[in-house]
Design a protein around this motif. Structure first.
Motif, PDB file in Angstrom:
ATOM      1  N   LEU A 270       0.895  -1.170   0.011  1.00 36.27           N
ATOM      2  CA  LEU A 270      -0.179   0.056   0.005  1.00 36.27           C
ATOM      3  C   LEU A 270       1.000   1.007   0.065  1.00 36.27           C
ATOM      4  O   LEU A 270       1.594   1.313   1.077  1.00 36.27           O
ATOM      5  N   PHE A 271       0.833   1.884  -1.062  1.00 33.32           N
ATOM      6  CA  PHE A 271       1.709   3.344  -1.314  1.00 33.32           C
ATOM      7  C   PHE A 271       0.685   4.396  -0.781  1.00 33.32           C
ATOM      8  O   PHE A 271      -0.218   4.767  -1.790  1.00 33.32           O
ATOM      9  N   ALA A 272       0.843   4.828   0.625  1.00 36.41           N
ATOM     10  CA  ALA A 272      -0.078   5.853   0.760  1.00 36.41           C
ATOM     11  C   ALA A 272       0.669   7.238   1.023  1.00 36.41           C
ATOM     12  O   ALA A 272       1.830   7.436   1.560  1.00 36.41           O
ATOM     13  N   TYR A 273      -0.181   8.457   0.591  1.00 35.60           N
ATOM     14  CA  TYR A 273       0.201   9.681   0.725  1.00 35.60           C
ATOM     15  C   TYR A 273      -0.868  10.715   0.965  1.00 35.60           C
ATOM     16  O   TYR A 273      -1.928  10.135   1.028  1.00 35.60           O
ATOM     17  N   GLY A 274      -0.381  11.857   0.928  1.00 28.59           N
ATOM     18  CA  GLY A 274      -1.382  13.030   1.249  1.00 28.59           C
ATOM     19  C   GLY A 274      -1.976  13.690   0.041  1.00 28.59           C
ATOM     20  O   GLY A 274      -2.733  12.926  -0.739  1.00 28.59           O
TER      21      GLY A 274
ATOM     22  N   ALA B 234      -8.608   3.051   3.733  1.00 29.28           N
ATOM     23  CA  ALA B 234      -7.184   2.359   3.556  1.00 29.28           C
ATOM     24  C   ALA B 234      -7.259   1.085   4.035  1.00 29.28           C
ATOM     25  O   ALA B 234      -6.836  -0.066   3.652  1.00 29.28           O
ATOM     26  N   VAL B 235      -7.870   0.817   5.330  1.00 27.35           N
ATOM     27  CA  VAL B 235      -7.877  -0.180   5.965  1.00 27.35           C
ATOM     28  C   VAL B 235      -8.723  -1.361   5.401  1.00 27.35           C
ATOM     29  O   VAL B 235      -8.163  -2.418   5.067  1.00 27.35           O
ATOM     30  N   GLU B 236      -9.649  -1.032   4.840  1.00 25.72           N
ATOM     31  CA  GLU B 236     -10.481  -1.469   3.769  1.00 25.72           C
ATOM     32  C   GLU B 236      -9.582  -2.330   2.615  1.00 25.72           C
ATOM     33  O   GLU B 236      -9.564  -3.488   2.386  1.00 25.72           O
ATOM     34  N   ILE B 237      -8.888  -1.286   2.151  1.00 27.15           N
ATOM     35  CA  ILE B 237      -7.822  -1.894   0.811  1.00 27.15           C
ATOM     36  C   ILE B 237      -6.983  -2.784   1.477  1.00 27.15           C
ATOM     37  O   ILE B 237      -6.889  -3.934   0.745  1.00 27.15           O
TER      38      ILE B 237
ATOM     39  N   PHE C 210      -3.042   4.841  -2.261  1.00 30.03           N
ATOM     40  CA  PHE C 210      -3.956   5.637  -1.316  1.00 30.03           C
ATOM     41  C   PHE C 210      -3.721   6.822  -1.151  1.00 30.03           C
ATOM     42  O   PHE C 210      -2.832   7.243  -0.377  1.00 30.03           O
ATOM     43  N   ALA C 211      -4.184   7.791  -1.967  1.00 34.23           N
ATOM     44  CA  ALA C 211      -3.863   9.220  -1.714  1.00 34.23           C
ATOM     45  C   ALA C 211      -4.990   9.792  -0.917  1.00 34.23           C
ATOM     46  O   ALA C 211      -6.166   9.158  -0.537  1.00 34.23           O
ATOM     47  N   GLY C 212      -4.657  11.083  -0.385  1.00 35.82           N
ATOM     48  CA  GLY C 212      -5.764  11.930   0.269  1.00 35.82           C
ATOM     49  C   GLY C 212      -5.609  11.648   1.908  1.00 35.82           C
ATOM     50  O   GLY C 212      -6.628  12.314   2.408  1.00 35.82           O
ATOM     51  N   ILE C 213      -4.630  11.249   2.583  1.00 32.51           N
ATOM     52  CA  ILE C 213      -4.474  11.475   3.869  1.00 32.51           C
ATOM     53  C   ILE C 213      -4.233  12.797   4.199  1.00 32.51           C
ATOM     54  O   ILE C 213      -3.201  13.211   3.846  1.00 32.51           O
ATOM     55  N   GLU C 214      -5.094  13.334   4.878  1.00 34.68           N
ATOM     56  CA  GLU C 214      -5.053  14.800   5.179  1.00 34.68           C
ATOM     57  C   GLU C 214      -4.173  15.200   6.651  1.00 34.68           C
ATOM     58  O   GLU C 214      -3.852  14.376   7.263  1.00 34.68           O
ATOM     59  N   ALA C 215      -3.790  16.412   6.795  1.00 38.68           N
ATOM     60  CA  ALA C 215      -3.279  17.050   7.855  1.00 38.68           C
ATOM     61  C   ALA C 215      -4.085  16.548   9.107  1.00 38.68           C
ATOM     62  O   ALA C 215      -5.359  16.592   8.816  1.00 38.68           O
ATOM     63  N   ASN C 216      -3.384  16.161   9.969  1.00 38.20           N
ATOM     64  CA  ASN C 216      -4.420  15.621  11.137  1.00 38.20           C
ATOM     65  C   ASN C 216      -5.344  14.520  10.630  1.00 38.20           C
ATOM     66  O   ASN C 216      -6.314  14.511  10.569  1.00 38.20           O
ATOM     67  N   PRO C 217      -4.693  13.276  10.339  1.00 40.11           N
ATOM     68  CA  PRO C 217      -5.402  12.580   9.481  1.00 40.11           C
ATOM     69  C   PRO C 217      -6.788  11.829  10.164  1.00 40.11           C
ATOM     70  O   PRO C 217      -6.641  11.895  11.531  1.00 40.11           O
ATOM     71  N   ASP C 218      -7.784  11.785   9.231  1.00 38.29           N
ATOM     72  CA  ASP C 218      -8.887  11.525   9.894  1.00 38.29           C
ATOM     73  C   ASP C 218      -9.825  10.112   9.986  1.00 38.29           C
ATOM     74  O   ASP C 218      -9.114   9.154   9.099  1.00 38.29           O
ATOM     75  N   TYR C 219     -10.001   9.497  10.923  1.00 40.45           N
ATOM     76  CA  TYR C 219     -10.463   8.237  11.225  1.00 40.45           C
ATOM     77  C   TYR C 219     -11.306   7.609  10.005  1.00 40.45           C
ATOM     78  O   TYR C 219     -10.911   6.336   9.439  1.00 40.45           O
ATOM     79  N   ASP C 220     -12.231   8.516   9.556  1.00 40.74           N
ATOM     80  CA  ASP C 220     -13.060   8.170   8.435  1.00 40.74           C
ATOM     81  C   ASP C 220     -11.975   7.727   7.030  1.00 40.74           C
ATOM     82  O   ASP C 220     -12.403   6.929   6.301  1.00 40.74           O
ATOM     83  N   THR C 221     -11.227   8.603   6.661  1.00 47.50           N
ATOM     84  CA  THR C 221     -10.450   8.740   5.642  1.00 47.50           C
ATOM     85  C   THR C 221      -9.554   7.235   5.996  1.00 47.50           C
ATOM     86  O   THR C 221      -9.404   6.456   4.772  1.00 47.50           O
ATOM     87  N   LEU C 222      -8.920   7.184   7.089  1.00 46.60           N
ATOM     88  CA  LEU C 222      -7.876   6.076   7.193  1.00 46.60           C
ATOM     89  C   LEU C 222      -8.622   4.554   7.032  1.00 46.60           C
ATOM     90  O   LEU C 222      -8.113   3.807   6.651  1.00 46.60           O
ATOM     91  N   MET C 223      -9.896   4.604   7.449  1.00 42.30           N
ATOM     92  CA  MET C 223     -10.768   3.239   7.418  1.00 42.30           C
ATOM     93  C   MET C 223     -11.052   3.031   6.151  1.00 42.30           C
ATOM     94  O   MET C 223     -11.067   1.739   5.742  1.00 42.30           O
TER      95      MET C 223
END
Lengths: 388, 388
Positions: A33-37, A77-80, A62-75
């Motif tokens: 998983l290549f994750a970035y903002g 990525a968890v699915e992936i 997985f793009a779009g991890i915001e500043a102060n990463p948000d639980y809903d966003t991260l979840m």
């Protein structure tokens, strides 16, 4: 000196063109998983370098991890991770992306229904391994086990720490930071400064090596910080700042000495409620905490003032006061605001903060003496609100 | 700053009564080689504490690892490891015991006929894991991959480094060092001082944090060293010295900066040929190397003199000269000799040393500029021989 344990197995790969080491570091990994903002890594060439380095792997972006990463966003990525059997997470970004990936790594292996429980201290036995490419040096997350996650839906911001969060490796190429916006450069100076302050501006337990290691970082930040703002592409300056930030929170300087994370704990709530950058909250809260805790911290503040700012005066009192002023002046000289009232936040809006801070802290009081409760936080916020 | 890699996964357990952690740390081990040196651990209670902690394990004792551990001695322990399926080595001692155990750990898994080849740079793929209980802080071996082994039958002393040498854990209880003989206390101040010097007294590559981290250790050694000689049972003083010694050679301060191990490389041969303690050789060679390399090191020596000894003068030249004098004075103030001629060694006996040093170095010249060959070593030895 207090007893301590030190264990930090992160493999730091530091320097120019070190992204080229990626294939070696990921030899035995297949599903990544290549994750970035945001899109900044597409502008500075980092994205393409990584894609090339990973060309023989199965890569899920997985793009779009915001500043102060948000639980809903991260979840998402968890699915992936669960669906695609991810066996390694490559976090490319600053503290927010890395913190977010530490959470993703744990949540993907979490057996319960509600992964937010990880933030509530549920001990974890498994996590997907992760590695980092640091694009913004500030938080030190690349060489520690800490992770701070936000839940915008409830205005919460909580931290967790797990030995499984240690990155397997962190690639630190200072030249990647040349193109950072000025605001992030300023944050990248203040955040490590305050990390050191929270492990150093307490009281003496006869640990002169740790004190001097802290002072080494502070002096270097004060010296190199302004240079980075003037000459954003000076490699050595960027390298020195990056290495300071990692050393400020990789555990070493805080071993065997008291710590006071009040500024961070109060600051987190300001971010959660008003969206201020993490370092922006630290710049307004640290001076207020130092003023409020003046009696407890006076001796150390005096030492700090003499060693770091070369202040000469005939009493600890005077030196310590001047040291707080000079700290605030240093932040302002970088372009940071140091009072809450300089942001569009009303005094009334601060009312719920003390209760929220103590709630997030699980009911515990803050500070090295564990005596900062709701009333005290409220008074600290008053000091932080005062006009400069 | 130069590119670098930093990886150090040693679990440090530091403080009072930490031997009690042993059962936890050895949970999944069954056949343990408990290796130590002379009988000092039987006098200070450490031996009994360890026996109690290991009472549910199968323990094979191996005593008698001497200072500058000898190949022939260590090979006896290797036999035990092979015969009794040792799955963990517990090294209890100072640098000599730990270095010796690092060799035992590798040699026991060595497939070839002559394990001395490990010292000749043969890469190793397997080793028995080891842990340490430090009883004498000086060499830093408890938190690095280095090991120096002597072969008395041929007057050789050689070093090897292997990632498999990282101890899984190192227990550092400063109170164990209360009963050390004075000579070992002196050695325990000089050895880390020179470790720092070899990573710091070179030339500038714009790495101010590393420089200050080095200076932090030097200042603390100068401050705490004499206190340990005056008050051998002062816990904090011992703790500060112990933590300095570990930090002096755990890799951190040398990252991204040039290094010069000439003093160690020459010193090793003096130990091999004349049996001087390791630190005794460093105290006589370092000042001579600094004098001989004055032109190359002048700028850094001047900075060192100002920061460490507070020397004020109107030229780098004067400050640098004074800094070398003050370094030698510091060693002498501890009770160390700083000239070879103070030992019963004739100038004639030094004749074969330069050739031997270069041979041990595999034909390579020494120093951060790689320009110290046989002729230069000979001149350094002349300087080190001069009457004080």
């Amino acid at each position: 000196m207090d007893n301590f344990q030190l264990f930090n197995p992160v493999n730091i790969v530091f320097g120019k063109n070190t992204i080229g080491e990626l294939p070696n570091l990921l030899k035995d990994k297949s599903n990544i998983l290549f994750a970035y903002g945001g899109g900044s890594i597409k502008k500075n060439g980092v994205y393409q370098q990584i894609k090339t380095a990973l060309s023989h792997k199965t890569v899920f972006e997985f793009a779009g991890i915001e500043a102060n990463p948000d639980y809903d966003t991260l979840m998402k990525a968890v699915e992936i991770c669960r669906k695609d059997n991810i066996d390694f997470i490559l976090a490319v970004g600053g503290g927010s992306v890395i913190d977010g990936c530490k959470f993703i790594a744990h949540a993907a292996k979490y057996k319960g229904k509600n992964p937010w429980e990880i933030l509530l201290g549920k001990p974890m036995k498994d996590a997907i391994p992760l590695g980092c490419i640091l694009t913004l040096s500030a938080t030190g997350s690349e060489m520690n086990t800490f992770s701070v996650i936000s839940k915008r839906s409830t205005n919460e911001k909580k931290a967790f720490s797990s030995p499984l969060s240690f990155p397997k490796f962190s690639i630190l190429d200072p030249s990647i930071t040349f193109s950072l916006p000025e605001r992030q450069v300023i944050n990248g100076i203040i955040d490590p400064f305050v990390h050191v302050a929270e492990q150093y501006l307490t009281y003496d337990v006869n640990a002169p090596l740790q004190n001097r290691q802290s002072e080494a970082i502070l002096k270097t930040l004060i010296e190199e910080g302004p240079k980075a703002l003037k000459n954003p592409t000076n490699y050595d300056v960027r390298a020195n700042l990056m290495w300071c930030a990692t050393n400020a929170l990789n555990g070493t300087i805080g071993k065997g000495v008291p710590q006071d994370w009040a500024t961070h704990e109060i600051g987190h709530e300001l971010t959660a409620c008003f969206g201020l950058d993490h370092a922006q909250t630290l710049a307004v809260i640290l001076p207020a905490v130092l003023k409020y805790e003046f009696a407890q911290k006076k001796k150390r503040l005096s030492h700090f003032g003499q060693v770091i700012f070369n202040i000469k005066a005939n009493s600890d009192n005077k030196i310590a006061k001047s040291a707080i002023e000079k700290t605030e002046n240093f932040f302002r000289s970088l372009g940071a605001k140091t009072r809450i009232s300089e942001y569009k936040i009303s005094k009334k809006a601060l009312k719920p903060i003390p209760t929220q801070v103590i709630k997030t802290a699980g009911g515990k009081k803050l500070g090295e003496h564990m005596h900062i409760g709701e009333k005290e936080i409220s008074e600290i916020l008053d000091l932080a609100f005062e006009k400069y």
